[in-house]
Design an enzyme around this catalytic site. Structure first.
Site, short mmCIF file in Angstrom:
data_model
loop_
_atom_site.label_atom_id
_atom_site.label_comp_id
_atom_site.label_asym_id
_atom_site.label_seq_id
_atom_site.Cartn_x
_atom_site.Cartn_y
_atom_site.Cartn_z
N GLY A 175 -4.83 6.02 2.73
CA GLY A 175 -4.32 4.29 2.94
C GLY A 175 -5.12 3.59 3.46
O GLY A 175 -4.65 2.61 3.41
N LYS A 206 -2.81 0.63 14.72
CA LYS A 206 -3.85 1.12 14.83
C LYS A 206 -5.23 0.20 14.15
O LYS A 206 -6.16 0.09 14.58
CB LYS A 206 -3.90 2.21 14.23
CG LYS A 206 -5.16 3.23 13.98
CD LYS A 206 -4.96 4.46 13.12
CE LYS A 206 -5.58 4.20 12.15
NZ LYS A 206 -5.56 5.04 11.32
N ILE A 225 0.99 -1.43 -0.23
CA ILE A 225 0.21 0.17 -0.19
C ILE A 225 0.90 0.91 -0.26
O ILE A 225 1.74 1.67 1.12
CB ILE A 225 -1.26 0.29 1.37
CG1 ILE A 225 -1.98 -0.90 1.63
CG2 ILE A 225 -2.40 1.31 1.59
CD1 ILE A 225 -3.13 -1.47 2.29
N TYR A 226 0.81 1.88 -0.81
CA TYR A 226 1.61 3.51 -1.35
C TYR A 226 0.99 4.58 -1.75
O TYR A 226 0.33 4.37 -2.33
CB TYR A 226 2.87 3.04 -2.36
CG TYR A 226 4.31 2.38 -1.82
CD1 TYR A 226 4.82 2.37 -1.39
CD2 TYR A 226 4.38 0.57 -1.98
CE1 TYR A 226 6.23 2.05 -0.55
CE2 TYR A 226 4.78 -0.10 -1.62
CZ TYR A 226 6.15 0.47 -1.21
OH TYR A 226 7.24 0.10 -0.58
N ASN A 254 10.00 2.09 9.16
CA ASN A 254 8.70 2.72 8.88
C ASN A 254 8.02 2.33 9.69
O ASN A 254 6.64 2.02 9.67
CB ASN A 254 8.22 2.23 7.42
CG ASN A 254 7.53 2.60 6.69
OD1 ASN A 254 7.40 3.42 6.85
ND2 ASN A 254 7.16 2.13 5.68
N TYR A 283 -0.27 0.31 10.65
CA TYR A 283 -1.19 -1.26 10.73
C TYR A 283 -1.43 -1.59 12.21
O TYR A 283 -2.41 -2.83 12.69
CB TYR A 283 -0.56 -2.66 10.15
CG TYR A 283 0.05 -2.18 8.93
CD1 TYR A 283 -1.02 -2.74 7.63
CD2 TYR A 283 0.93 -1.79 8.17
CE1 TYR A 283 -1.54 -2.60 6.69
CE2 TYR A 283 0.98 -2.10 6.59
CZ TYR A 283 -0.08 -1.75 6.43
OH TYR A 283 -0.33 -2.11 4.85
#
Length: 175
Positions: free
Chosen positions: A110, A146, A98-99, A137, A144
């Site tokens: 996102g 969260k 996912i970018y 990162n 993720y």
């Protein structure tokens, strides 16, 4: 703004746009922490026309663009079955990428792409969704966590001549 963002499945005809957003967002995400040489090599190999054509032609992988006013601002890549990079079973779905382009960070792009992946995982009756995130990162790790993901393993990702550790995370789906 999130309400104007469209998600659409990518076809082979859009390989040039995929290459552009792929290289741009990978560079924005990782260039500060990696050598120019390693970045250049990865951007050329990782987003070559041959590699993208093979990925786009794989029936066990899907790509989706996030667009705003017809401009591509992010993308999602998911894998299932044997096309997953690890955990190759039918009960799991992998979010490989996912970018989102930097100027749209913090604008829920996102999250929309992530929700699309979860929706597809549920359609496929997946028990888990999993992914790998570079341990440095922190933005992605926070995102993720969260969303309920927990770490379960680590693996090594090679960028040029450097080895980096990815944390593998998973989310159990309640169908």
């Amino acid at each position: 703004m999130a309400e104007n963002i469209q998600l659409k499945k990518i076809s082979i005809n859009e390989i040039d746009q995929l290459k552009r957003i792929g290289q741009q967002t990978f560079y924005e995400t990782f260039s500060e922490s990696n050598s120019e040489e390693n970045m250049k090599e990865y951007l050329e190999k990782g987003f070559s026309n041959e590699k993208l054509t093979a990925e786009l032609s794989d029936k066990n992988s899907e790509f989706y663009f996030a667009t705003l006013n017809d401009e591509v601002i992010g993308y999602l890549k998911i894998n299932f079955g044997p096309s997953q990079t690890e955990l190759k079973n039918d009960k799991t779905l992998e979010i490989e990428r996912i970018y989102v382009s930097k100027e749209f960070h913090g604008k829920k792009v996102g999250q929309l792409l992530y929700e699309k992946a979860i929706e597809i995982a549920k359609q496929k009756n997946s028990e888990y969704v999993w992914l790998g995130v570079w341990e440095e990162n922190h933005r992605a790790l926070g995102f993720y966590r969260k969303n309920g993901f927990v770490e379960f393993d680590k693996h090594i990702f090679r960028l040029g001549n450097e080895e980096q550790t990815d944390l593998m995370m998973k989310l159990k789906l309640s169908n």
